[in-house]
Design a protein around this motif. Structure first.
Motif, mmCIF file in Angstrom:
data_model
loop_
_atom_site.group_PDB
_atom_site.id
_atom_site.type_symbol
_atom_site.label_atom_id
_atom_site.label_comp_id
_atom_site.label_asym_id
_atom_site.label_seq_id
_atom_site.Cartn_x
_atom_site.Cartn_y
_atom_site.Cartn_z
ATOM 1 N N ILE A 32 191.425 -32.049 121.668
ATOM 2 C CA ILE A 32 192.450 -31.039 121.387
ATOM 3 C C ILE A 32 191.829 -29.684 121.674
ATOM 4 O O ILE A 32 190.772 -29.349 121.130
ATOM 5 C CB ILE A 32 192.932 -31.115 119.932
ATOM 6 N N TYR A 33 192.494 -28.915 122.526
ATOM 7 C CA TYR A 33 191.954 -27.653 123.015
ATOM 8 C C TYR A 33 192.877 -26.485 122.697
ATOM 9 O O TYR A 33 194.099 -26.624 122.706
ATOM 10 C CB TYR A 33 191.789 -27.707 124.539
ATOM 11 N N PHE A 34 192.261 -25.339 122.472
ATOM 12 C CA PHE A 34 192.982 -24.075 122.383
ATOM 13 C C PHE A 34 192.191 -23.083 123.210
ATOM 14 O O PHE A 34 190.986 -22.905 122.998
ATOM 15 C CB PHE A 34 193.082 -23.581 120.934
ATOM 16 N N ASP A 35 192.847 -22.464 124.168
ATOM 17 C CA ASP A 35 192.211 -21.472 125.026
ATOM 18 C C ASP A 35 190.933 -22.021 125.673
ATOM 19 O O ASP A 35 189.915 -21.348 125.739
ATOM 20 C CB ASP A 35 191.919 -20.207 124.218
ATOM 21 N N GLY A 36 191.000 -23.291 126.100
ATOM 22 C CA GLY A 36 189.882 -23.931 126.788
ATOM 23 C C GLY A 36 188.758 -24.413 125.899
ATOM 24 O O GLY A 36 187.764 -24.943 126.380
ATOM 25 N N LEU A 37 188.883 -24.265 124.587
ATOM 26 C CA LEU A 37 187.833 -24.646 123.644
ATOM 27 C C LEU A 37 188.280 -25.866 122.847
ATOM 28 O O LEU A 37 189.343 -25.856 122.226
ATOM 29 C CB LEU A 37 187.548 -23.479 122.697
ATOM 30 N N ILE A 38 187.461 -26.913 122.870
ATOM 31 C CA ILE A 38 187.793 -28.108 122.105
ATOM 32 C C ILE A 38 187.502 -27.859 120.621
ATOM 33 O O ILE A 38 186.463 -27.322 120.259
ATOM 34 C CB ILE A 38 187.028 -29.346 122.622
ATOM 35 N N PHE A 39 188.470 -28.229 119.775
ATOM 36 C CA PHE A 39 188.281 -28.056 118.335
ATOM 37 C C PHE A 39 188.739 -29.277 117.548
ATOM 38 O O PHE A 39 188.618 -29.326 116.327
ATOM 39 C CB PHE A 39 189.010 -26.803 117.828
ATOM 40 N N GLY A 40 189.243 -30.270 118.247
ATOM 41 C CA GLY A 40 189.699 -31.471 117.559
ATOM 42 C C GLY A 40 189.692 -32.676 118.473
ATOM 43 O O GLY A 40 189.546 -32.555 119.689
ATOM 44 N N LEU A 41 189.818 -33.839 117.844
ATOM 45 C CA LEU A 41 189.865 -35.108 118.554
ATOM 46 C C LEU A 41 190.970 -35.966 117.961
ATOM 47 O O LEU A 41 191.290 -35.848 116.772
ATOM 48 C CB LEU A 41 188.552 -35.885 118.384
ATOM 49 N N ILE A 42 191.501 -36.848 118.784
ATOM 50 C CA ILE A 42 192.378 -37.899 118.299
ATOM 51 C C ILE A 42 191.775 -39.214 118.767
ATOM 52 O O ILE A 42 191.455 -39.376 119.942
ATOM 53 C CB ILE A 42 193.811 -37.769 118.844
ATOM 54 N N ARG A 105 183.611 -22.411 118.000
ATOM 55 C CA ARG A 105 183.049 -21.191 118.610
ATOM 56 C C ARG A 105 181.603 -20.985 118.173
ATOM 57 O O ARG A 105 180.750 -20.618 118.978
ATOM 58 C CB ARG A 105 183.889 -19.977 118.237
ATOM 59 N N ASN A 106 181.321 -21.205 116.895
ATOM 60 C CA ASN A 106 179.952 -21.063 116.385
ATOM 61 C C ASN A 106 179.015 -22.054 117.054
ATOM 62 O O ASN A 106 177.888 -21.710 117.409
ATOM 63 C CB ASN A 106 179.912 -21.259 114.866
ATOM 64 N N SER A 107 179.473 -23.285 117.241
ATOM 65 C CA SER A 107 178.672 -24.319 117.886
ATOM 66 C C SER A 107 178.391 -23.956 119.340
ATOM 67 O O SER A 107 177.280 -24.130 119.834
ATOM 68 C CB SER A 107 179.404 -25.657 117.821
ATOM 69 N N LYS A 108 179.390 -23.433 120.008
ATOM 70 C CA LYS A 108 179.234 -23.037 121.412
ATOM 71 C C LYS A 108 178.220 -21.912 121.537
ATOM 72 O O LYS A 108 177.378 -21.922 122.423
ATOM 73 C CB LYS A 108 180.590 -22.606 121.986
ATOM 74 N N SER A 111 174.646 -23.353 120.917
ATOM 75 C CA SER A 111 174.153 -24.201 121.993
ATOM 76 C C SER A 111 174.081 -23.459 123.322
ATOM 77 O O SER A 111 173.378 -23.879 124.223
ATOM 78 C CB SER A 111 175.042 -25.431 122.157
ATOM 79 N N GLY A 112 174.865 -22.394 123.424
ATOM 80 C CA GLY A 112 174.929 -21.666 124.684
ATOM 81 C C GLY A 112 175.767 -22.369 125.725
ATOM 82 O O GLY A 112 175.816 -21.990 126.877
ATOM 83 N N LYS A 113 176.454 -23.433 125.297
ATOM 84 C CA LYS A 113 177.253 -24.219 126.231
ATOM 85 C C LYS A 113 178.571 -24.578 125.588
ATOM 86 O O LYS A 113 178.728 -24.504 124.380
ATOM 87 C CB LYS A 113 176.513 -25.492 126.614
ATOM 88 N N GLY A 114 179.489 -25.058 126.389
ATOM 89 C CA GLY A 114 180.792 -25.464 125.879
ATOM 90 C C GLY A 114 180.953 -26.965 125.788
ATOM 91 O O GLY A 114 182.030 -27.472 125.826
#
Length: 120
Positions: A32-42, A105-108, A111-114
């Motif tokens: 699950i993505y918002f603005d290209g950032l994954i924040f959830g899973l199904i 966002r904090n995790s990204k 890690s310096g990565k997405g």
């Protein structure tokens, strides 16, 4: 194991207050993505949100468990199951999704990565 189209549609509908959320299939689950950032899973018609130290206690207080993608369950990922009563409340799910986005966002940043990060 699978994800029904109706469950994906329900999740997108419930997350309507968050904004334009997209779901992409991946490895037997969906991100699950918002603005290209994954924040959830199904996975298996169950919703999981990204956690870190800022929101993990919300899930633990309700007895929710982390996502464990493999049958041996030795690897867990930093995503926890969203309680059904939270999913069913559009205002609460938007709040929990916002916290999951912050964790992502904090995790990204750390890690310096997405990419998805796994924990052992």
């Amino acid at each position: 194991m699978g994800i029904s189209d109706s469950y994906k549609e329900y999740v997108i509908d419930q997350l309507g207050e968050v904004g334009s959320v997209t779901i992409k299939n991946m490895f037997g689950a969906a991100g699950i993505y918002f603005d290209g950032l994954i924040f959830g899973l199904i996975a298996d018609d169950t919703l999981y949100f990204k956690v870190d130290d800022s929101n993990r206690s919300d899930y633990e207080r309700t007895g929710m468990e982390p996502f464990k993608p493999f049958s041996d369950r030795s690897m867990i990922m930093p995503y926890y199951e969203v309680p059904v009563d939270i999913l069913e409340d559009r205002e609460l799910i938007a709040d929990w999704a916002s916290k999951a986005l912050l964790a992502s966002r904090n995790s990204k940043r750390k890690s310096g990565k997405g990419r998805l990060l796994c924990e052992e």
